[in-house]
Design a protein around this motif. Structure first.
Motif, short mmCIF file in Angstrom:
data_model
loop_
_atom_site.label_atom_id
_atom_site.label_comp_id
_atom_site.label_asym_id
_atom_site.label_seq_id
_atom_site.Cartn_x
_atom_site.Cartn_y
_atom_site.Cartn_z
N MET A 1 1.66 -6.28 -9.77
CA MET A 1 0.04 -5.85 -10.54
C MET A 1 -0.22 -4.64 -9.92
O MET A 1 -0.53 -4.54 -8.59
CB MET A 1 -0.80 -6.86 -10.41
N MET A 2 -0.48 -3.29 -10.78
CA MET A 2 -0.84 -2.16 -9.94
C MET A 2 -2.39 -2.11 -9.73
O MET A 2 -3.13 -2.41 -10.59
CB MET A 2 -0.18 -1.13 -11.00
N PHE A 3 -2.46 -1.45 -8.89
CA PHE A 3 -4.04 -0.95 -8.71
C PHE A 3 -3.76 0.64 -7.86
O PHE A 3 -2.79 0.86 -7.78
CB PHE A 3 -4.84 -1.87 -7.81
N PRO A 4 -4.95 1.29 -8.07
CA PRO A 4 -4.78 2.62 -7.93
C PRO A 4 -4.09 3.19 -6.24
O PRO A 4 -3.26 4.23 -6.41
CB PRO A 4 -6.18 3.51 -7.55
N GLN A 5 -4.03 2.17 -5.41
CA GLN A 5 -3.56 2.66 -3.99
C GLN A 5 -2.11 1.83 -3.88
O GLN A 5 -1.43 2.08 -2.79
CB GLN A 5 -4.40 2.38 -2.85
N GLY A 6 -1.85 0.96 -4.75
CA GLY A 6 -0.68 0.35 -4.50
C GLY A 6 -0.39 -1.01 -5.43
O GLY A 6 -0.75 -0.76 -6.70
N PRO B 1 5.66 0.50 8.67
CA PRO B 1 5.57 1.49 7.72
C PRO B 1 6.94 1.83 7.27
O PRO B 1 8.03 1.82 7.96
CB PRO B 1 4.97 2.40 8.35
N PHE B 2 6.83 2.29 6.06
CA PHE B 2 8.39 2.64 5.36
C PHE B 2 8.20 4.08 4.52
O PHE B 2 6.98 4.30 4.40
CB PHE B 2 8.94 1.76 4.45
N ASP B 3 9.16 4.77 4.60
CA ASP B 3 9.31 5.90 3.53
C ASP B 3 9.14 5.67 2.22
O ASP B 3 10.20 5.02 1.73
CB ASP B 3 10.33 6.73 3.80
N THR B 4 8.02 5.96 1.18
CA THR B 4 8.02 5.38 -0.12
C THR B 4 9.32 6.21 -0.97
O THR B 4 9.60 5.66 -1.95
CB THR B 4 6.79 5.91 -0.87
N SER B 5 10.04 7.15 -0.60
CA SER B 5 10.91 7.59 -1.22
C SER B 5 12.05 6.70 -1.27
O SER B 5 13.08 6.64 -2.04
CB SER B 5 11.50 8.97 -0.72
N ALA B 6 12.31 5.62 -0.24
CA ALA B 6 13.37 4.63 -0.21
C ALA B 6 13.26 3.67 -1.30
O ALA B 6 14.32 3.22 -1.78
CB ALA B 6 13.02 3.98 1.18
N VAL C 1 9.79 -0.36 -10.59
CA VAL C 1 8.20 -0.85 -9.99
C VAL C 1 7.38 0.64 -9.76
O VAL C 1 6.67 0.63 -10.14
CB VAL C 1 8.32 -1.88 -9.20
N TYR C 2 8.26 1.19 -8.81
CA TYR C 2 7.44 2.62 -8.32
C TYR C 2 7.27 3.47 -9.47
O TYR C 2 6.40 4.16 -9.36
CB TYR C 2 8.50 3.00 -7.37
N GLN C 3 8.34 3.69 -10.28
CA GLN C 3 8.06 4.59 -11.27
C GLN C 3 6.65 4.04 -12.40
O GLN C 3 5.87 4.80 -12.64
CB GLN C 3 9.30 4.75 -12.32
N ALA C 4 6.63 2.69 -12.57
CA ALA C 4 5.55 2.33 -13.42
C ALA C 4 4.17 2.65 -12.52
O ALA C 4 3.25 2.83 -13.26
CB ALA C 4 5.80 0.83 -13.58
N PHE C 5 4.57 2.20 -11.50
CA PHE C 5 2.97 2.63 -10.28
C PHE C 5 2.57 4.02 -10.64
O PHE C 5 1.31 4.36 -10.66
CB PHE C 5 3.17 2.44 -8.93
N ILE D 1 0.92 -1.24 0.01
CA ILE D 1 -0.01 0.00 0.06
C ILE D 1 0.91 1.23 0.05
O ILE D 1 1.59 1.35 0.94
CB ILE D 1 -0.94 0.07 1.10
N LEU D 2 0.71 2.29 -0.99
CA LEU D 2 1.62 3.33 -1.09
C LEU D 2 0.98 4.42 -0.96
O LEU D 2 1.71 5.59 -1.23
CB LEU D 2 2.28 3.12 -2.73
N ASP D 3 -0.38 4.58 -0.20
CA ASP D 3 -0.83 5.89 -0.16
C ASP D 3 -1.32 5.91 1.56
O ASP D 3 -2.50 6.34 1.64
CB ASP D 3 -1.76 6.42 -1.04
N VAL D 4 -0.60 5.14 2.21
CA VAL D 4 -1.29 5.03 3.62
C VAL D 4 -1.26 6.49 4.00
O VAL D 4 -2.45 6.84 4.84
CB VAL D 4 -0.34 4.35 4.61
N GLU D 5 -0.24 7.40 3.91
CA GLU D 5 -0.43 8.78 3.82
C GLU D 5 0.59 9.36 3.20
O GLU D 5 1.44 8.45 2.75
CB GLU D 5 -0.36 9.18 5.49
N PRO D 6 0.71 10.69 3.08
CA PRO D 6 1.91 11.16 2.05
C PRO D 6 3.21 10.92 2.31
O PRO D 6 3.59 11.12 3.57
CB PRO D 6 1.52 12.74 2.15
#
Length: 337
Positions: free
Chosen positions: A268-273, A190-195, A205-209, A166-171
């Motif tokens: 496999m991407m979905f809007p939130q992760g 929880p982790f920092d998505t910038s990592a 993968v994150y760029q594709a998301f 899940i990549l939008d738990v919070e900003p």
């Protein structure tokens, strides 16, 4: 684009009317025939598409008689140095008709199998959907992750590991749930998505998301997988079953899970992760489509959970405001009495 049948008809000057009427057709061909070169090139090309190592060894016998004996969905082609006698054509016609019947039966069974497969997929999707729609907080994602793992196994799509990010738990914040090879849940912190930009595979993968791409497939060696596991442990705070091992031990344990030294990961991407699937072989096109449908179902359910969460938070805030207003009103009455 023309089908192989259309190409064949044009090259050998096949009489479709005779085929529709069930009549055999015979012709003679040699290296001087107008259509021979095109026919030979077409035949070799079609053979090599199915068998890249095919070598044609008939160039020393270029003069040949050919006979096409029709059945309902095609024709049996006979090649030989002499014309095929009528009595032999009659015998082969019986074989052709039998093959046509068997082919029709095969297509019918294939159609029924496809229908049954579609029903199995729909049932699996519905079970995941029901489980996901029952979520009331992100803590419930773990149950959906293990359900997802089991459904793929039951559909005959073996996995070594599955997970949900899940990549939008919070900003700027993310969470990850993974299963081990037996389907047991492994929840990360929880982790920092910038990592995610700190590792080549995860940055891709994150760029594709972020770009809205539906699917990313990566093929890694054991060494590359061990490096990825260390990254997940140290930067995504993922508690894998062997995350505490040193590199040699981890390499042996990963090799035991992926004995062919190749690790195929699908995201496999979905809007939130992202739904994550890992296995020893690449998913085929049909399996990728099924996985994307699972991701879509989870994305829909997760959106519903977010809506419910926001509605419950709004209701609690309204209750608190109402309570505060009630207290203020009572205080005001006390001041005036």
């Amino acid at each position: 684009s023309e089908t192989p049948l259309h190409e064949f008809v044009q090259i050998v000057q096949f009489d479709l009317q005779a085929w529709h009427e069930g009549r055999a057709q015979s012709w003679f061909r040699d290296e001087n025939s107008e259509t021979f070169s095109a026919w030979l090139d077409w035949w070799i090309d079609r053979a090599r598409r199915n068998n890249p190592g095919y070598v044609y060894d008939g160039r020393n016998d270029l003069r040949r008689h050919e006979c096409a004996i029709p059945f309902t969905r095609g024709a049996l082609i006979l090649h030989g140095p002499n014309p095929v006698p009528e009595q032999e054509i009659a015998v082969v016609k019986r074989f052709a008709d039998l093959f046509g019947f068997a082919w029709d039966r095969f297509l019918e069974l294939q159609r029924l199998e496809n229908q049954n497969r579609a029903l199995q997929v729909e049932a699996a999707l519905e079970r995941v959907r029901s489980r996901a729609l029952g979520m009331r907080s992100s803590d419930d994602i773990g149950g959906v992750t293990t359900q997802l793992f089991r459904e793929f196994i039951d559909l005959g799509i073996p996995l070594r590991r599955s997970g949900i990010l899940i990549l939008d738990v919070e900003p700027g914040a993310g969470e990850i749930w993974l299963t081990d090879p037996k389907g047991a849940l492994r929840k990360g912190e929880p982790f920092d998505t910038s990592a995610l930009h700190g590792h080549q595979t995860m940055a891709r993968v994150y760029q594709a998301f972020q770009q809205g791409d539906p699917h990313v497939h990566t093929e890694l060696s054991i060494a590359e997988t061990v490096d990825l596991v260390f990254f997940w442990r140290d930067h995504l705070h993922t508690a894998l079953e062997f995350a505490g091992d040193d590199p040699p031990v981890m390499t042996r344990r990963v090799s035991a899970i992926y004995p062919d030294d190749r690790v195929h990961n699908h995201f496999m991407m979905f809007p939130q992760g992202i739904v994550f699937l890992s296995r020893t072989e690449e998913l085929c096109e049909e399996e990728v489509e099924v996985a994307q449908r699972f991701a879509s179902v989870f994305g829909f359910a997760f959106s519903r959970m977010q809506e419910i969460t926001r509605a419950e938070q709004a209701a609690r805030q309204a209750e608190r405001r109402a309570a505060v207003d009630q207290v203020r009103a009572e205080i005001a009455v006390m001041h005036t009495s």
